[in-house]
Design a protein around this motif. Structure first.
Motif, PDB file in Angstrom:
ATOM      1  N   CYS A  58       0.840  -1.216   0.000  1.00 20.96           N
ATOM      2  CA  CYS A  58       0.000   0.000   0.000  1.00 20.96           C
ATOM      3  C   CYS A  58       0.865   1.251   0.000  1.00 20.96           C
ATOM      4  O   CYS A  58       0.570   2.213  -0.717  1.00 20.96           O
ATOM      5  N   PHE A  59       1.920   1.228   0.769  1.00 21.36           N
ATOM      6  CA  PHE A  59       2.832   2.368   0.829  1.00 21.36           C
ATOM      7  C   PHE A  59       3.474   2.616  -0.533  1.00 21.36           C
ATOM      8  O   PHE A  59       3.500   3.748  -1.026  1.00 21.36           O
ATOM      9  N   ILE A  60       3.984   1.559  -1.160  1.00 23.05           N
ATOM     10  CA  ILE A  60       4.631   1.696  -2.468  1.00 23.05           C
ATOM     11  C   ILE A  60       3.632   2.235  -3.489  1.00 23.05           C
ATOM     12  O   ILE A  60       3.924   3.175  -4.221  1.00 23.05           O
ATOM     13  N   ARG A  61       2.442   1.648  -3.534  1.00 20.32           N
ATOM     14  CA  ARG A  61       1.428   2.094  -4.501  1.00 20.32           C
ATOM     15  C   ARG A  61       1.067   3.567  -4.300  1.00 20.32           C
ATOM     16  O   ARG A  61       0.933   4.311  -5.266  1.00 20.32           O
ATOM     17  N   LYS A  62       0.890   3.953  -3.054  1.00 19.44           N
ATOM     18  CA  LYS A  62       0.508   5.339  -2.760  1.00 19.44           C
ATOM     19  C   LYS A  62       1.552   6.315  -3.297  1.00 19.44           C
ATOM     20  O   LYS A  62       1.225   7.298  -3.953  1.00 19.44           O
ATOM     21  N   HIS A  63       2.823   6.036  -3.038  1.00 21.36           N
ATOM     22  CA  HIS A  63       3.860   6.960  -3.463  1.00 21.36           C
ATOM     23  C   HIS A  63       4.093   6.919  -4.967  1.00 21.36           C
ATOM     24  O   HIS A  63       4.379   7.959  -5.568  1.00 21.36           O
ATOM     25  N   ILE A  64       3.956   5.773  -5.566  1.00 24.82           N
ATOM     26  CA  ILE A  64       4.077   5.716  -7.023  1.00 24.82           C
ATOM     27  C   ILE A  64       2.902   6.453  -7.660  1.00 24.82           C
ATOM     28  O   ILE A  64       3.072   7.167  -8.645  1.00 24.82           O
ATOM     29  N   TYR A  65       1.728   6.324  -7.078  1.00 25.17           N
ATOM     30  CA  TYR A  65       0.575   7.051  -7.598  1.00 25.17           C
ATOM     31  C   TYR A  65       0.830   8.557  -7.556  1.00 25.17           C
ATOM     32  O   TYR A  65       0.543   9.274  -8.523  1.00 25.17           O
ATOM     33  N   ILE A  66       1.398   9.047  -6.471  1.00 27.04           N
ATOM     34  CA  ILE A  66       1.706  10.474  -6.355  1.00 27.04           C
ATOM     35  C   ILE A  66       2.674  10.895  -7.459  1.00 27.04           C
ATOM     36  O   ILE A  66       2.522  11.952  -8.073  1.00 27.04           O
ATOM     37  N   ILE A  67       3.663  10.062  -7.727  1.00 29.77           N
ATOM     38  CA  ILE A  67       4.642  10.358  -8.774  1.00 29.77           C
ATOM     39  C   ILE A  67       3.985  10.308 -10.150  1.00 29.77           C
ATOM     40  O   ILE A  67       4.205  11.173 -10.994  1.00 29.77           O
ATOM     41  N   ILE A  68       3.157   9.310 -10.380  1.00 27.16           N
ATOM     42  CA  ILE A  68       2.553   9.079 -11.690  1.00 27.16           C
ATOM     43  C   ILE A  68       1.451  10.074 -12.021  1.00 27.16           C
ATOM     44  O   ILE A  68       1.295  10.461 -13.176  1.00 27.16           O
ATOM     45  N   GLN A  69       0.668  10.501 -11.053  1.00 26.48           N
ATOM     46  CA  GLN A  69      -0.514  11.305 -11.359  1.00 26.48           C
ATOM     47  C   GLN A  69      -0.194  12.594 -12.113  1.00 26.48           C
ATOM     48  O   GLN A  69      -1.034  13.105 -12.833  1.00 26.48           O
ATOM     49  N   ASN A  70       1.016  13.101 -11.982  1.00 26.22           N
ATOM     50  CA  ASN A  70       1.400  14.307 -12.712  1.00 26.22           C
ATOM     51  C   ASN A  70       2.199  14.003 -13.977  1.00 26.22           C
ATOM     52  O   ASN A  70       2.704  14.916 -14.619  1.00 26.22           O
ATOM     53  N   CYS A  71       2.310  12.745 -14.294  1.00 24.41           N
ATOM     54  CA  CYS A  71       3.078  12.333 -15.466  1.00 24.41           C
ATOM     55  C   CYS A  71       2.255  12.594 -16.737  1.00 24.41           C
ATOM     56  O   CYS A  71       1.082  12.230 -16.806  1.00 24.41           O
ATOM     57  N   PRO A  72       2.869  13.200 -17.755  1.00 29.08           N
ATOM     58  CA  PRO A  72       2.145  13.480 -18.997  1.00 29.08           C
ATOM     59  C   PRO A  72       1.620  12.224 -19.680  1.00 29.08           C
ATOM     60  O   PRO A  72       0.681  12.298 -20.461  1.00 29.08           O
ATOM     61  N   CYS A  73       2.192  11.054 -19.360  1.00 26.09           N
ATOM     62  CA  CYS A  73       1.744   9.823 -20.005  1.00 26.09           C
ATOM     63  C   CYS A  73       0.277   9.533 -19.697  1.00 26.09           C
ATOM     64  O   CYS A  73      -0.420   8.944 -20.520  1.00 26.09           O
ATOM     65  N   CYS A  74      -0.197   9.976 -18.548  1.00 23.71           N
ATOM     66  CA  CYS A  74      -1.602   9.738 -18.187  1.00 23.71           C
ATOM     67  C   CYS A  74      -2.536  10.459 -19.153  1.00 23.71           C
ATOM     68  O   CYS A  74      -3.568   9.919 -19.547  1.00 23.71           O
ATOM     69  N   VAL A  75      -2.170  11.661 -19.541  1.00 26.56           N
ATOM     70  CA  VAL A  75      -2.995  12.428 -20.480  1.00 26.56           C
ATOM     71  C   VAL A  75      -2.752  11.944 -21.900  1.00 26.56           C
ATOM     72  O   VAL A  75      -3.683  11.777 -22.689  1.00 26.56           O
ATOM     73  N   LYS A  76      -1.503  11.706 -22.211  1.00 29.48           N
ATOM     74  CA  LYS A  76      -1.117  11.314 -23.565  1.00 29.48           C
ATOM     75  C   LYS A  76      -1.804  10.025 -24.011  1.00 29.48           C
ATOM     76  O   LYS A  76      -2.274   9.914 -25.139  1.00 29.48           O
ATOM     77  N   TYR A  77      -1.892   9.036 -23.112  1.00 27.93           N
ATOM     78  CA  TYR A  77      -2.448   7.737 -23.478  1.00 27.93           C
ATOM     79  C   TYR A  77      -3.862   7.509 -22.954  1.00 27.93           C
ATOM     80  O   TYR A  77      -4.433   6.459 -23.159  1.00 27.93           O
ATOM     81  N   GLN A  78      -4.399   8.481 -22.240  1.00 28.54           N
ATOM     82  CA  GLN A  78      -5.760   8.353 -21.707  1.00 28.54           C
ATOM     83  C   GLN A  78      -5.916   7.094 -20.843  1.00 28.54           C
ATOM     84  O   GLN A  78      -6.930   6.420 -20.897  1.00 28.54           O
ATOM     85  N   VAL A  79      -4.878   6.780 -20.083  1.00 30.20           N
ATOM     86  CA  VAL A  79      -4.909   5.628 -19.182  1.00 30.20           C
ATOM     87  C   VAL A  79      -5.057   6.170 -17.762  1.00 30.20           C
ATOM     88  O   VAL A  79      -4.345   7.098 -17.380  1.00 30.20           O
TER      89      VAL A  79
END
Length: 192
Positions: free
Chosen positions: A128-149
């Motif tokens: 849970c700890f790892i997922r939470k912190h990776i989510y924080i890192i990923i949520q601002n990543c342009p790949c989320c918008v670029k790929y609509q994932v």
């Protein structure tokens, strides 16, 4: 009068930090010989020589203390310091920091994992700890918008991959070397 108040506040802050560190270090030491599910607040208070009331001044229960341990570890790893990195560097830097931390504490990690097996509360808390912190890192990543994932899906994918590689480096019988793990990380995540 103000000088006395500032000095008094600094003393309380130092005492609080010393107390938090004592409980955190003791929990991690106790996990080397006992599963998390078997530890009690009394065990920790006896080992730290603090009364139960002191424990409950800072924590709701042992799981709250474990969350505090993860926060302290994240600070040691500098897990939140990713703003200056390019998006494509973040995952590799995160993996390398986690790898270095685990390598520095390898003997302790092995003992903790030996007594806190897969499926237990300790390992679930770690995930849970790892997922939470990776989510924080990923949520601002342009790949989320670029790929609509959805960011949650990417965070789960990244955290599962990083967790798996760390397991292959530190837990498995035929361990991966760091260089091989980094190659695998690049291949498995495909430069997202």
């Amino acid at each position: 009068m103000i000088y006395h108040e500032i000095r008094s506040h600094k003393k309380r802050a130092k005492f609080a930090e010393r107390t938090l560190a004592a409980f955190s270090n003791t929990l991690l030491d106790c996990l080397k010989s006992k599963p998390l599910e078997e530890l009690t607040v009394n065990d920790l208070c006896t080992a730290t020589n603090y009364p139960r009331a002191t424990f409950y001044n800072y924590f709701d229960d042992i799981y709250d203390l474990l969350n505090h341990c993860w926060i302290r570890i994240a600070e040691d790893i500098a897990i939140d310091d990713f703003s200056a990195l390019r998006d494509e560097e973040r995952t590799e830097v995160l993996f390398e920091r986690c790898y270095s931390f685990l390598r520095n504490y390898e003997e302790s990690v092995e003992k903790i994992l030996r007594h806190n097996p897969e499926g237990g509360r300790f390992q679930e808390s770690l995930r849970c700890f790892i997922r939470k912190h990776i989510y924080i890192i990923i949520q601002n990543c342009p790949c989320c918008v670029k790929y609509q994932v959805p960011a949650e899906m990417i965070a789960e994918h990244y955290s599962n991959t990083i967790e798996m590689l760390l397991e292959w480096c530190f837990v498995r019988k035929n361990r991966l070397k760091k260089e091989n793990a980094l190659t695998a990380l690049d291949y498995l995540l495909g430069g997202l």
